[in-house]
Write a protein that holds these residues in place. Sequence first.
Motif, PDB file in Angstrom:
ATOM      1  N   ALA A  34      -2.434   2.606   2.046  1.00 14.89           N
ATOM      2  CA  ALA A  34      -1.617   3.392   0.483  1.00 14.89           C
ATOM      3  C   ALA A  34      -2.631   5.418   1.201  1.00 14.89           C
ATOM      4  O   ALA A  34      -2.078   5.882   1.020  1.00 14.89           O
ATOM      5  N   THR A  68      -8.087   4.278  -4.061  1.00 22.32           N
ATOM      6  CA  THR A  68      -8.933   2.720  -3.440  1.00 22.32           C
ATOM      7  C   THR A  68      -7.862   1.532  -4.839  1.00 22.32           C
ATOM      8  O   THR A  68      -8.451   0.550  -4.869  1.00 22.32           O
ATOM      9  N   THR A 106      -7.346   4.163  10.565  1.00 23.14           N
ATOM     10  CA  THR A 106      -7.689   4.430   8.930  1.00 23.14           C
ATOM     11  C   THR A 106      -7.973   5.755   8.444  1.00 23.14           C
ATOM     12  O   THR A 106      -7.850   5.706   7.397  1.00 23.14           O
ATOM     13  N   THR A 158      -5.315   0.607  -3.586  1.00 24.86           N
ATOM     14  CA  THR A 158      -5.599  -0.770  -2.673  1.00 24.86           C
ATOM     15  C   THR A 158      -6.199  -1.901  -2.834  1.00 24.86           C
ATOM     16  O   THR A 158      -5.742  -3.030  -2.478  1.00 24.86           O
ATOM     17  N   ALA A 162      -4.668  -2.655   3.807  1.00 24.08           N
ATOM     18  CA  ALA A 162      -4.191  -1.476   2.890  1.00 24.08           C
ATOM     19  C   ALA A 162      -4.928  -0.415   2.519  1.00 24.08           C
ATOM     20  O   ALA A 162      -3.495   0.329   2.076  1.00 24.08           O
ATOM     21  N   TYR A 163      -6.038  -0.128   2.823  1.00 25.69           N
ATOM     22  CA  TYR A 163      -5.880   1.372   2.696  1.00 25.69           C
ATOM     23  C   TYR A 163      -5.322   2.063   3.352  1.00 25.69           C
ATOM     24  O   TYR A 163      -5.506   3.084   2.954  1.00 25.69           O
ATOM     25  N   GLY A 218       0.769  -1.592  -0.156  1.00 26.61           N
ATOM     26  CA  GLY A 218      -0.055  -0.325   0.396  1.00 26.61           C
ATOM     27  C   GLY A 218       0.803   0.937   0.295  1.00 26.61           C
ATOM     28  O   GLY A 218       0.300   2.597  -0.291  1.00 26.61           O
TER      29      GLY A 218
END
Length: 264
Positions: A164, A120, A247, A123, A160-161, A85
Motif C-alpha cells: 500500500a 492502514t 516497509t 491494508t 500488505a502495508y 495493496g
Amino acid sequence: MERGSPSWLQAFTAMAYRQLLRFRGARSRVANAVIFPLMWLVFFGYGWSVAFNQLGPMATRMFGGLSYLEYLAPGIIVMTVFTGGFGSGLGVIWDREFGYLKEILVSPAPRSAVLLGRITGDTLATMIQGTLMALLVSLAADYTSPRGILAGLAAALVAAYASASIGTLIALSMKSPEGFHMVVNLVMMPMLFLSGAFYPLDPLPGWVKAIAYVNPLTYAVDLTRGLMYGVHTLPLALDALGLAVVTGVFTLAAVAKFSKTYIA
C-alpha cells in the motif's frame, strides 16, 4: 493546534474508516485481487505440481522437503495481499480526479495522519482478501494448522502495508489511472518473480539475488513459508527485520512525498 482542528489520532482513524467503507463498495477490486492469485494457484500450482511430481525425491529436495503446491501456498497468500495493496495508490488517483485529495490537503488535518490512515485502512481491507485466500490455499494444499495460518497472515499484514505504501508513493507522482497501471505492472511483476514465491532464489546469479533482497516481498514470502512449514532460506529474524526495514523505508518515503504534495 487551531480550534476545530482534528487531532492526529482523529484524522488517522477517520481516514482508515473511510478506506474500509470504500473497500466495501469496490467489488471489482476485491474480485481482481482474489481471482488473479487464484488463477496462479489453479493453472500454475496444479500444472507444475504434476510436472514436478514426475521428478520424485529430486523435486522434494528442491523445495525443501515440500511438494510444489505446499511451496507455492505461502507465496499465493502474500501475492494476494501484495497485489491488493497496490489498490491504495489507485484510490489516491481517483481522489485527485474528483477533488477530494485537494480538500484533504487544504484541511487542518495532519498530513502524516491522513496518509498513514489511508494506508492502514487499505491494508486492513486487503487482509480480508488475504484471509479468504489463506483459507482457499490451505484447503488446496491440505494445510490444517490454524496457528500456522495466523502466523503467516501476520507476516502478510506487513507485506500488505509495504504494498500500500509503494502504491501510494507511485500514485503521488502519477496524473492518470492509465499511467499508474502501467508503472505498477512494470514494478509489480518483477517483484513477484524475484520473491521466491514460485521457485527458490538460491540457484539464481548473485546480482539477481542482490535485487531480490531489496524486495520486501522476498522477506514476506520466506517469513510466511517459514512460519507455516518451517522451510526458509534466511533466518526468520532476518526475514522479519528485512521486511520491517524495507516497509518502513517505503512508508516514510510516501509520507515525505505526501507532505510536499500540492494540487492547484
